[in-house]
Structures are given as structure tokens and as C-alpha cells.
Scaffold this active site. Structure first.
Site, mmCIF file in Angstrom:
data_model
loop_
_atom_site.group_PDB
_atom_site.id
_atom_site.type_symbol
_atom_site.label_atom_id
_atom_site.label_comp_id
_atom_site.label_asym_id
_atom_site.label_seq_id
_atom_site.Cartn_x
_atom_site.Cartn_y
_atom_site.Cartn_z
ATOM 1 N N ARG A 78 4.373 -4.596 6.305
ATOM 2 C CA ARG A 78 4.695 -4.062 4.986
ATOM 3 C C ARG A 78 5.382 -2.705 5.144
ATOM 4 O O ARG A 78 4.878 -1.820 5.843
ATOM 5 C CB ARG A 78 3.411 -3.923 4.148
ATOM 6 N N GLU A 167 0.490 1.552 -6.021
ATOM 7 C CA GLU A 167 -0.498 2.452 -6.614
ATOM 8 C C GLU A 167 0.069 3.332 -7.734
ATOM 9 O O GLU A 167 0.112 4.558 -7.601
ATOM 10 C CB GLU A 167 -1.124 3.346 -5.532
ATOM 11 N N GLU A 356 -3.600 -2.886 1.315
ATOM 12 C CA GLU A 356 -4.037 -1.727 2.105
ATOM 13 C C GLU A 356 -5.557 -1.670 2.111
ATOM 14 O O GLU A 356 -6.187 -1.807 1.074
ATOM 15 C CB GLU A 356 -3.548 -0.391 1.510
#
Length: 449
Positions: A78, A167, A356
Site C-alpha cells: 500500500r 483517515e 493499517e
């Protein structure tokens, strides 16, 4: 006695990175200034007074890093795209050298048999757009859509998974209210306005991707963390925890996955004098696009104690006395299990990828030239066991990416926190896979541990 934990066939193992945290080359080949360049160069903002000017020098060393990733058996890598590397002015002319760089990285991944998960926005907004209001300016929805369309057209043939945002909680609440992230503001009403604009930008990017005809999957990554009351018998702590859950979780997941904002939370905020975002007809439909997957970032659990003096949420975070990682985050694996069960019950996503999860640890190279990080291995074992339990109970988790591939620039902490499974000596840029990297490599080989 330890039991064997097995993951289903086709489960995908990867690691995560982000452009500003690893690339360096901050003024090379036409890249423009980002809000994190500005923020990290402002004295007092970064714990150790470092910045991302060089970071891990991934810009010049990506082939070496991808070779290590291949050797470890990683299946997905990623990464994120630096918006100012593509549009130095934020809009206008495309920087061809930026496109070329990312095409080379993505080709290198493909040549090494590694899938690419690409994040459109991992916090490094062009400073030129911040000068025009950044995420608080509704026009950004169009700017972001143009940027996204450019990336699809130029890179879409090489990308397996697109992640629109990383996020948004941090971009909005930490960037515009707490102020410890770029652009470093302290205005809760403005933070709420950015929430609405960033989520509309996400929707516009998903909508645009559906028209491209590419076969890749697209989703968004939210950082979701359950909040628990400090004292479950205290009704005020219970209410405080509810408000924290609303701000962290529902404020982002409800509009994206249900097309509504948490009205009770908005009513509460309005009562505290917060200005609510302006919602126009069609906005919520735009935000609420069908997703191929939900990306979840989660590292810790929150304990909330009522604190009426703490505006606007009337709470403060406290600890529960558990073991902590080097990021000062408590290790609560059952929090991950309960979070996944809650997401599944509340939103029924067809597919979840843990985009994550990981631990900061005070790592160093020992006299044998090895980096032993038993605490990180223990953390990963505990959290993977919790994820596996949720999967066995029907939660559709299909992949897991460790944060992060290598030690890097950790935002407001600078270079002072090491999350990587690969050690980086910042003075020489030497890479040394840690014991956790070899442990993970075995996990991938055996699809379990």
C-alpha cells in the site's frame, strides 16, 4: 498452550506506507509544496524537529524496498500518491515527471508479483490549495475529483485497489481542531465543515472511478476505534464514551456507509455552540457511494472519562493500566475484535481490509547486526488472533496490512517513533529487516501461525 491460527485461502497480506512519510525528494522533479512541508518546517510542530525532506528516500530507493518486500513474500504493497507531485499548484497543469515516477513504482511492484493498493489522499494537500481554504473550501470537491480522474487515467491499468482517503478523522479533527497535524488549526466548527467537504470529495472520486471501466476495486480507509467508559457504572462516563464514539466513528462511517450524519451528535454539538456544516440537496447521496471494500485502520482503544470543562465533547481520555507500545497506545486486542463485530453489525460492508495496524517499538541494531523486536511480534500475534476470531464469527475481513513497511517520518513525532518491520538507519539509509519481518514472512507462507 498456544493454538494454531489459520486464515482462509485467498486472504491477502501486505504492508502500508504513505508518500510524505517515505518519499523524500521534496523539491525534486517539479514537486510542489505540501501542507506537511510547511507544517514540519515550522519550529515547534514536530517533536524531534525533523521533517520529511529526505525521510526514507523512497523516491530514489523504491526498487530496493520493493525487492525486500518481494523477498518477504508480501502480497500487497500500500502506497499513497503525493498530490503536489502530480499538481504542484494543486490544480492546473499536470507534472509529467510525477506521473512517470508513480508509473515506474507501480510497474516495479507488478514485475515483482505484488499487488498495488493506492491511496489518493494521505494528508499531503498542496499548500497552494490550503492557501485557498483547503478542505474548508467547498470548491475542493471539484479539485479532488479532477486529481482523482487524472490518476485513474494515468495509473489505473496498474492499480488493484484504490483508497480515496486515509483517515479523514485526522485530516479534519487533528488538522483543524486539535492542531497537532497540518495545517495546525484550532476551530471545531471549521473542522466539521472539512468533514463534509472531504467526504463529498471521497464520493466524487468513487463516482468518477465507476465510469472508467477499470476492474480494480475502490474503497475508503477510516480510522475507527471503540471508546469505553472509564467507569462503566458512571452514567456520565457512559455518555462521554458515546460522544467519543460518535466523533471518531459515526461521524465518518454513517455518512459514507448509510448516507446520514449522526443527528443526536449534531444536536449535542449545536447545543455547545458549534456551527454545523451546510448540507445542500444531493450532498448525502454523493457521499454515500457503493464501495467494494471498507479499509479499517485501528491500533488502540479509547477510555473516556467525563470532564465537563473540556469543550466540546465534555470528556478526557484516560488509561486503563494495560501494556503500552512506544507510541503510548495501550495494547487491547479484544478492542479490535469488538470493533470488527460492531462494524459488521452496524454497516454490513461486503468486504473489510485492515489497511493499517501495528506497533511502535524502541528498536535498535544489536551487536549481531540484527533488530530484535519481540514486543512488536507479540502485538501482531495478539491483534491477528483477535481479527481471526471475528472472521470465524462471520466478519468479512479479507486482508491485513501491517503499518508499516519501514521506519519512517511519523508525522508530529518526526523520526522518533519506529513502526516499521524494516529498520531504517536515517544517516546511511541502510535497510535491515527486523525479526518481525521474518516472523510475518512465515505467517504469509503458512497463512497463519
Amino acid at each position: 498452550m498456544s493454538k494454531k491460527i489459520t486464515f482462509p485461502q485467498g486472504f491477502e497480506w501486505g504492508t502500508a506506507t504513505a508518500s510524505y512519510q517515505i518519499e523524500g525528494a521534496y523539491k525534486e522533479q517539479g514537486r510542489g509544496e505540501s501542507i506537511w512541508d510547511r507544517f514540519s518546517h515550522t519550529p515547534g510542530n514536530i517533536l524531534d524537529e525533523t521533517n520529511g525532506d529526505v525521510a526514507c528516500d523512497f523516491f530514489h530507493r523504491y526498487e530496493e524496498d520493493i525487492a525486500i518486500a518481494k523477498k518477504l513474500g508480501l502480497q500487497v504493497y500500500r502506497l499513497s500518491i503525493s498530490w503536489p507531485r502530480i499538481y504542484p499548484e494543486g490544480t492546473g497543469e499536470v507534472n509529467r515527471q510525477g506521473i512517470e515516477f508513480y508509473r515506474n513504482v507501480l510497474k516495479c511492484l507488478k514485475d515483482n508479483g505484488i499487488k498495488a493498493a493506492v491511496t489518493l489522499y494521505h494528508w499531503d494537500l498542496p499548500q497552494k490549495l490550503q492557501d485557498r481554504g483547503g478542505w474548508a473550501n467547498r470548491e475542493i470537491v471539484g479539485w479532488f475529483e479532477t486529481y482523482a480522474k487524472t490518476l485513474y487515467a494515468e495509473l489505473g491499468d496498474l492499480v488493484d485497489y484504490w483508497i480515496t482517503l486515509n483517515e479523514p478523522f485526522c485530516s479534519c479533527i487533528k488538522g483543524y481542531w486539535v492542531g497537532d497535524h497540518a495545517p495546525g488549526y484550532h476551530d471545531y466548527s471549521m473542522a466539521l465543515a472539512t468533514v463534509h467537504n472531504i467526504l463529498m470529495s471521497h464520493g466524487a472520486a468513487v463516482k468518477a472511478y465507476r465510469k472508467t471501466g477499470f476492474k480494480g476495486e475502490i474503497g475508503v480507509t477510516l480510522n475507527l476505534n471503540l471508546a469505553y467508559p472509564h467507569n462503566p457504572d458512571n452514567p456520565e462516563d457512559l455518555e462521554a464514551a458515546k460522544r467519543v464514539n460518535m466523533q471518531y466513528n459515526n461521524l465518518f462511517a454513517d455518512p459514507v456507509l448509510k448516507g446520514i450524519y449522526p443527528q443526536g451528535f449534531f444536536d449535542y454539538l449545536e447545543g455547545r455552540g458549534v456551527v454545523l456544516p451546510t448540507i445542500l440537496p444531493g450532498d448525502m447521496e454523493l457521499i454515500n457511494q457503493e464501495l467494494d471494500f471498507l479499509g479499517v485502520n485501528s491500533y488502540y482503544t479509547i477510555y473516556a472519562k467525563a470532564d465537563p470543562d473540556n469543550w466540546p465533547l465534555g470528556m478526557k481520555q484516560v488509561t486503563s493500566g494495560r501494556n503500552k507500545t512506544d507510541a503510548d497506545w495501550e495494547v487491547v486486542p479484544e478492542g479490535m475484535y469488538e470493533l470488527l463485530k460492531w462494524i459488521d453489525a452496524s454497516y454490513h460492508p461486503k468486504k473489510i481490509i485492515i489497511t493499517e495496524n501495528g506497533a511502535a517499538s524502541n528498536d535498535w541494531v544489536n551487536q549481531d547486526g540484527k533488530v530484535e523486536d519481540p514486543n512488536r511480534i507479540d502485538y501482531l500475534r495478539q491483534y491477528l488472533t483477535a481479527i481471526n476470531q471475528a472472521m470465524n464469527e462471520g466478519v468479512p475481513v479479507k486482508g491485513y496490512y501491517v503499518w508499516c513497511f519501514c521506519d519512517n517520518f511519523e508525522w508530529a513525532w518526526g523520526l522518533s517513533r519506529r513502526f516499521g518491520i524494516v529498520y531504517v538507519d536515517y544517516a546511511t539509509q541502510q535497510r535491515i529487516p527486523k525479526e518481525s519481518a521474518y516472523w510475518l514472512s512465515d505467517v504469509i507462507k503458512n497463512n497463519g501461525f
